[in-house]
Write a protein that holds these residues in place. Structure first.
Motif, short mmCIF file in Angstrom:
data_model
loop_
_atom_site.label_atom_id
_atom_site.label_comp_id
_atom_site.label_asym_id
_atom_site.label_seq_id
_atom_site.Cartn_x
_atom_site.Cartn_y
_atom_site.Cartn_z
N ASN A 130 47.38 33.96 56.75
CA ASN A 130 46.43 35.12 56.78
C ASN A 130 45.60 35.06 55.69
OD1 ASN A 130 45.56 37.77 57.02
ND2 ASN A 130 47.07 38.78 56.78
N PRO A 131 44.21 34.90 56.00
CA PRO A 131 43.11 34.78 54.95
C PRO A 131 43.10 36.03 54.22
CG PRO A 131 42.31 34.86 57.30
CD PRO A 131 43.55 34.86 57.47
N MET A 132 43.44 37.17 54.80
CA MET A 132 43.58 38.47 53.99
C MET A 132 44.45 38.49 52.98
SD MET A 132 40.82 39.95 54.30
CE MET A 132 40.94 41.49 53.44
N ARG A 155 46.47 37.46 47.19
CA ARG A 155 47.02 36.67 46.17
C ARG A 155 46.22 36.30 44.92
NH1 ARG A 155 49.91 34.97 50.69
NH2 ARG A 155 48.34 33.18 50.94
N LEU A 156 44.95 36.17 45.17
CA LEU A 156 44.08 35.69 44.07
C LEU A 156 44.04 36.68 42.74
CD1 LEU A 156 40.54 35.18 45.77
CD2 LEU A 156 42.33 33.33 44.92
N PRO A 157 43.92 36.01 41.52
CA PRO A 157 44.20 36.90 40.44
C PRO A 157 42.88 37.96 40.39
CG PRO A 157 44.12 34.34 39.68
CD PRO A 157 43.85 34.52 41.18
N PRO A 158 43.40 39.27 39.71
CA PRO A 158 42.30 40.16 39.92
C PRO A 158 40.71 39.81 39.59
CG PRO A 158 44.29 41.09 39.08
CD PRO A 158 44.52 39.53 39.01
N ALA A 185 41.20 29.78 49.18
CA ALA A 185 41.78 28.56 48.91
C ALA A 185 41.00 27.91 47.94
CB ALA A 185 42.13 27.58 50.31
N SER A 186 39.63 27.97 48.45
CA SER A 186 38.59 27.42 47.32
C SER A 186 38.70 27.97 46.08
CB SER A 186 37.10 27.44 47.94
OG SER A 186 37.14 26.37 49.05
N VAL A 187 38.59 29.24 46.01
CA VAL A 187 38.32 30.05 44.72
C VAL A 187 39.77 29.75 43.83
CG1 VAL A 187 38.46 32.28 43.83
CG2 VAL A 187 36.98 31.73 45.47
#
Length: 123
Positions: free
Chosen positions: A43-45, A50-53, A69-71
């Motif tokens: 799920n892309p959202m 899950r990215l850091p704040p 994924a890139s970030v």
């Protein structure tokens, strides 16, 4: 539409041994029948969440659309090499600047909106 747990359905086959049409009864989009495993897509959202704040904040202010994924890949590498979140943000800015430089029109538009404060009207 939820996917069926029917093993024949997962292989794109119906009970008579034939294959389904473009939208089979399993609810899966099928434009071909293959025995190869499908690549699972998360799920892309959820990946964005899950990215850091600080990386999430950076994505919201980015001039280009970025995949989580890139970030995440750029962020993790920068943290591994430097250990600094500021350096990770700088690395994301550099990656975006390189992408903007590839497309001169987008780079000019982005520069103009920052200089003239027109970001809300243009985008």
């Amino acid at each position: 539409m939820p996917r069926s747990r029917d093993p024949l359905c997962a292989r794109g086959l119906d009970r008579s041994g034939g294959s389904f049409s473009a939208m089979g009864p399993c609810g899966m989009r099928q434009n071909l029948v293959t025995r190869l495993r499908r690549r699972g897509r998360a799920n892309p959202m959820a990946a964005h969440d899950r990215l850091p704040p600080r990386a999430r904040v950076w994505v919201t202010q980015a001039a280009l659309p970025w995949s989580a994924a890139s970030v995440s890949r750029i962020w993790a590498r920068a943290l591994r090499e430097t250990g600094s979140e500021e350096a990770a943000i700088a690395r994301l800015d550099l990656a975006e600047a390189r992408m903007l430089a590839r497309d001169g029109v987008v780079a000019d538009l982005h520069r103009m909106t920052k200089e003239e404060g027109l970001a809300a009207r243009v985008f």
